[in-house]
Scaffold this active site. Structure first.
Site, PDB file in Angstrom:
ATOM      1  N   HIS A 172       0.829  -1.209   0.000  1.00 15.01           N
ATOM      2  CA  HIS A 172       0.000   0.000   0.000  1.00 15.01           C
ATOM      3  C   HIS A 172       0.862   1.257   0.000  1.00 15.01           C
ATOM      4  CE1 HIS A 172      -3.416  -2.558   0.473  1.00 15.01           C
ATOM      5  NE2 HIS A 172      -3.081  -2.931   1.698  1.00 15.01           N
TER       6      HIS A 172
ATOM      7  N   ASP B  87      -5.137  -8.194  -3.179  1.00 14.90           N
ATOM      8  CA  ASP B  87      -5.392  -7.962  -1.767  1.00 14.90           C
ATOM      9  C   ASP B  87      -6.699  -8.600  -1.302  1.00 14.90           C
ATOM     10  OD1 ASP B  87      -5.336  -7.030   0.816  1.00 14.90           O
ATOM     11  OD2 ASP B  87      -5.328  -4.914   0.317  1.00 14.90           O
TER      12      ASP B  87
END
Length: 455
Positions: free
Chosen positions: A281, A332
């Protein structure tokens, strides 16, 4: 995986260092690796014998290297379509995620991960990095085999026909200031990093399709005085080390309040950053954070579809690239499993962030979706159509409703997972004519999710 020797004739193949795909490329595979690549048209192209071409299997469309999903939580796939109806943020979504985590055991985890990994294969993903922290029973007690949940992932990937890096995750506390794990989180923890490392030491799968790396869940979940143990384990084995980083502004604020520095600064202080480390991220870095990541050659795995689904924000991808940070991609939470969508989102989200176009070229995006991701997972010999590389071939249709009329160079901005026609992993066909050869993906997903979603 079985050893094969065969020839493929790609209508178009995207070769390394080429700005656009090359037409009519003969790809020869021996022992699961590419043994020869021969363009058959253009200046200097050799004349291929009729017998060679007769023996080759034609691949209509665009053939690219196998894609690497560098960040996965397989069990999150059960949440798709169930968390989008109301308001909220990452933290309210997390409560729903915990409810699913609480219902998993090694058998249901195997069934769900097998189906999810097979869905990835359908999307052209030939390797996945599983950020794995479902270690123990729901009450926190160990299974008879302390690594039973990790073993389920290894078996699931074998059934699905893709490679796996198990990123066994150290997860010890619930907040930056060290509050204890509670409720569904209890099954994530080993007590301290030393006991995490001891359990990890007993997890040594010998299957050729799997490797084991380490992960620091986040600065919320691993106290500063425990980081050195995790880093030492990974560095001693030269294993990949991943970490959730600055996904939420609240994480940055809490880390500053407790430690007087950003999460990136804290990780740098404890030696977590480096060329074998991937930060997942990094949505809210400071300019100083970007310098720390770039100077240490730490990679960043962007997960655009999850970051927008959870309202996390848009990370500064172009600034990361300019700082020398290698970029990879992950799906994810699996709100979407489509590395083509993740790749173009890097460019399109950057356009939203800056209100300018043209930040990344198609080869840049392909590299992020393939070679950089494989390297981040410890498979540096994959992700390129090159002699000696693993024979991972993903062929995308150029005649679907989405890609018809699109030049091959534009396929990354037009194609999606549904356009993947054939997938070869280590020389073995796993997907043909858009269908997985050993897993009924829709049926198995439906059954596996029904078994773990609370009524």
């Amino acid at each position: 995986m079985p050893v094969t020797t065969t020839r493929w004739l790609a209508e178009y193949a995207w070769l390394p260092e080429h700005a656009e795909p090359t037409p009519d490329v003969l790809i020869e595979v021996d022992g699961g690796r590419i043994s020869a690549l021969t363009p058959l048209v253009g200046a200097g192209a050799p004349a291929a014998g009729v017998e060679v071409l007769r023996d080759a299997t034609r691949l209509p469309g665009l053939t690219v290297p196998g894609l690497a999903n560098a960040h996965s939580h397989a069990f999150h796939r059960a949440l798709r379509g169930r968390t989008h109806g109301g308001r909220g943020d990452f933290w309210t979504w997390r409560d729903q995620m915990y409810a699913v985590a609480d219902r998993l055991d090694p058998d249901t985890y195997l069934a769900l991960a097998r189906a999810v990994y097979a869905e990835m294969a359908l999307a052209g993903i030939t390797c996945v990095g599983e950020f794995h922290y479902l270690h123990h029973r729901p009450d926190g007690g160990a299974y008879d085999d302390p690594n039973a949940m990790g073993a389920a992932l290894v078996e699931a990937a074998a059934h699905a026909g893709i490679r796996l890096t198990v990123l066994d995750t150290c997860y010890l506390t619930s907040t930056v200031d060290g509050q204890a794990l509670a409720g569904p989180q209890r099954r994530f923890g080993d007590g301290d990093a030393l006991r995490w490392a001891q359990r990890m030491g007993a997890f040594e799968p010998t299957d050729s399709h799997v490797r084991v790396g380490a992960a620091v869940h986040s600065v919320r979940a691993v106290p500063a005085d425990q980081l050195d143990t995790v880093v030492g384990w990974a560095r001693q084995r030269r294993a990949p080390l991943h970490v959730h980083l600055s996904e939420q502004p609240a994480e940055n604020d809490e880390c500053r309040a407790v430690h007087g520095r950003t999460p990136t600064g804290l990780l740098a202080e404890h030696g977590v950053l480096g060329p074998d480390t991937t930060a997942v991220h990094a949505t809210h870095p400071t300019s100083a954070d970007l310098s720390l990541l770039g100077d240490s050659r730490t990679g960043v795995c962007l997960c655009p579809t999850t970051e927008r689904d959870l309202a996390d924000g848009i990370g500064p991808a172009r600034l990361m690239a300019e700082a020398g940070i290698p970029l990879s991609l992950g799906s994810d939470s699996h709100a979407v499993i489509d590395l083509f969508e993740e790749a173009r989102a890097v460019e399109l989200d950057e356009r939203l962030r800056t209100r300018r176009r043209g930040h990344f070229t198609p080869p840049d995006l392909l590299t992020a979706a393939s070679a950089t991701g494989h390297a981040a997972l410890g498979w540096a010999d994959a992700g390129r159509l090159a002699v000696g590389a693993r024979a991972d071939l993903v062929t995308v249709r150029l005649d679907s409703a989405r890609t018809a009329g699109v030049p091959p160079v534009g396929a990354f901005f037009a194609a999606g997972a549904a356009d993947v026609e054939q997938v070869v992993v280590d020389g073995r066909v796993v997907v043909s004519e858009g269908r997985h050869l050993s897993v009924d993906v829709p049926a198995e997903l439906s059954a596996a999710i029904a078994a773990v979603v609370p009524a």
